[in-house]
Design an enzyme around this catalytic site. Structure first.
Site, short mmCIF file in Angstrom:
data_model
loop_
_atom_site.label_atom_id
_atom_site.label_comp_id
_atom_site.label_asym_id
_atom_site.label_seq_id
_atom_site.Cartn_x
_atom_site.Cartn_y
_atom_site.Cartn_z
N ASP A 67 0.82 -1.21 0.00
CA ASP A 67 0.00 0.00 0.00
C ASP A 67 0.85 1.26 0.00
O ASP A 67 2.08 1.21 0.18
CB ASP A 67 -0.97 0.00 1.19
CG ASP A 67 -0.28 -0.38 2.51
OD1 ASP A 67 0.95 -0.45 2.56
OD2 ASP A 67 -1.01 -0.60 3.49
N ASN A 136 -7.47 -2.34 14.42
CA ASN A 136 -8.88 -2.57 14.09
C ASN A 136 -9.07 -3.78 13.16
O ASN A 136 -10.14 -3.98 12.60
CB ASN A 136 -9.52 -1.32 13.47
CG ASN A 136 -8.86 -0.93 12.15
OD1 ASN A 136 -7.94 -1.59 11.69
ND2 ASN A 136 -9.34 0.13 11.53
N HIS A 138 -7.35 -4.35 10.32
CA HIS A 138 -7.09 -4.14 8.90
C HIS A 138 -5.82 -4.86 8.45
O HIS A 138 -4.91 -5.10 9.24
CB HIS A 138 -7.08 -2.66 8.51
CG HIS A 138 -5.88 -1.85 8.92
ND1 HIS A 138 -5.98 -0.68 9.63
CD2 HIS A 138 -4.57 -2.02 8.67
CE1 HIS A 138 -4.79 -0.16 9.80
NE2 HIS A 138 -3.90 -0.96 9.24
N GLU A 143 -9.56 -1.47 5.33
CA GLU A 143 -10.20 -1.15 6.60
C GLU A 143 -11.46 -2.02 6.78
O GLU A 143 -11.96 -2.60 5.81
CB GLU A 143 -10.59 0.32 6.61
CG GLU A 143 -9.41 1.28 6.50
CD GLU A 143 -8.63 1.43 7.81
OE1 GLU A 143 -8.68 0.52 8.67
OE2 GLU A 143 -7.97 2.46 7.96
C1 GLP Z 1 -0.48 0.40 8.69
C2 GLP Z 1 -0.18 -0.36 7.38
C3 GLP Z 1 -0.36 -1.83 7.52
C4 GLP Z 1 0.26 -2.25 8.84
C5 GLP Z 1 -0.55 -1.70 9.97
C6 GLP Z 1 0.08 -1.92 11.33
O1 GLP Z 1 -1.45 1.36 8.60
N1 GLP Z 1 -0.89 0.11 6.23
O2 GLP Z 1 0.21 -2.51 6.42
O3 GLP Z 1 0.27 -3.64 8.95
O4 GLP Z 1 -0.93 -0.37 9.77
O5 GLP Z 1 1.15 -1.05 11.57
P1 GLP Z 1 2.23 -1.33 12.69
O6 GLP Z 1 3.03 -2.48 12.25
O7 GLP Z 1 3.04 -0.06 12.79
O8 GLP Z 1 1.47 -1.60 13.94
#
Ligand code: GLP
Length: 254
Positions: A67, A136, A138, A143
């Site tokens: 992404d 959440n 995702h 989302e």
């Molecule tokens: C972000 C990314 C995801 C990631 C998630 C968790 O928004 N788009 O790909 O897995 O949130 O992030 P983190 O690893 O910093 O907790």
């Protein structure tokens, strides 16, 4: 589904890096699906070490990131382009043309999303897709409420995700409102999924993804449909799980 519960973040990172390194050794032209966020950073550090000290060779490896934010310049230090180059690509011998990250600045974003899907297909699909998980539930930026059959497309970020990610920006107002993300359907086509999670803030999402019903309300629950998925999580992230799980891979993974 395989669920490996480790004592520490470092152990999660080591195992994830070993699984990826094993694939790189055995399939030098493999397609790696990569993720951003804080969770995969330890695995990236270990892959860099393996490259430097053990000669792990990425010269033919192709990558596809999950992404990107819409509207952040590639050299903005919060863009996922910047993140990937800073935290992995510039430290290994990957060929820049083999790196693919969704383009959040394309004039025609929809066309760019379709093109991204085509590029994944042209390379024969993704061999191993690394995933984090949002608090959440995702995955990538899919989302809650995302179609389980969705493809790469433009999405609106939820307030919770913007709040979660605000820690990386000067203020929440600077967190983009839109993103481009591989869809859940896209992610499920990878040949193997590797989902990493650590910390208590992920416990609820991990339990819902692994032990809850498959629902668009918890996008990560869609991985239950995948025939080859491995969760590597720490005890804090595993705290709300009810079934019994293991601390080692049950087979040699490749
Ligand atoms: C972000 C990314 C995801 C990631 C998630 C968790 O928004 N788009 O790909 O897995 O949130 O992030 P983190 O690893 O910093 O907790």
């Amino acid at each position: 589904m395989e669920v490996i519960i480790k004592e520490s973040y470092d152990q999660i990172s080591l195992l994830a890096a070993q699984i990826i390194a094993d694939l790189v050794h055995h399939r030098p032209r493999a397609s790696l699906g990569l993720a951003t966020g804080s969770t995969p950073l330890g695995a990236y550090r270990e892959l860099i070490r393996m490259h430097r000290e053990e000669g792990l060779d990425f010269s033919q490896i192709v990558t596809f990131n999950l992404d990107e934010y819409v509207g952040l310049a590639e050299d903005n230090d919060q863009s996922y382009h910047y993140f990937m180059w800073e935290n992995l690509f510039k430290h290994i011998n990957i060929i820049p043309a083999n790196v693919h990250i969704p383009d959040g600045n394309a004039k025609d974003l929809e066309e760019a999303c379709e093109h991204y899907e085509m590029e994944i297909d042209d390379h024969g699909g993704v061999d191993v897709q690394l995933l984090g998980i949002g608090s959440n539930g995702h995955i990538a930026f899919n989302e809650p409420g995302s179609s389980l059959g969705s493809r790469t497309r433009i999405k609106t970020l939820t307030q919770q995700t913007r709040r979660d990610n605000a820690r990386f920006f000067a203020s929440i107002d600077e967190v983009p409102k839109y993103c481009v993300t591989m869809g859940i359907g896209t992610i499920l086509e990878a040949r193997k999924l590797l989902l990493l999670a650590n910390g208590a803030s992920k416990a609820e999402a991990v339990a819902a993804a692994l032990e809850g019903p498959i629902t668009a309300s918890v996008p990560a629950s869609a991985v239950q449909l995948h025939p080859d998925v491995t969760f590597i999580i720490d005890k804090a992230a595993a705290a709300k799980l009810k079934r019994e799980y293991h601390s080692e891979l049950s087979r040699v993974d490749r």
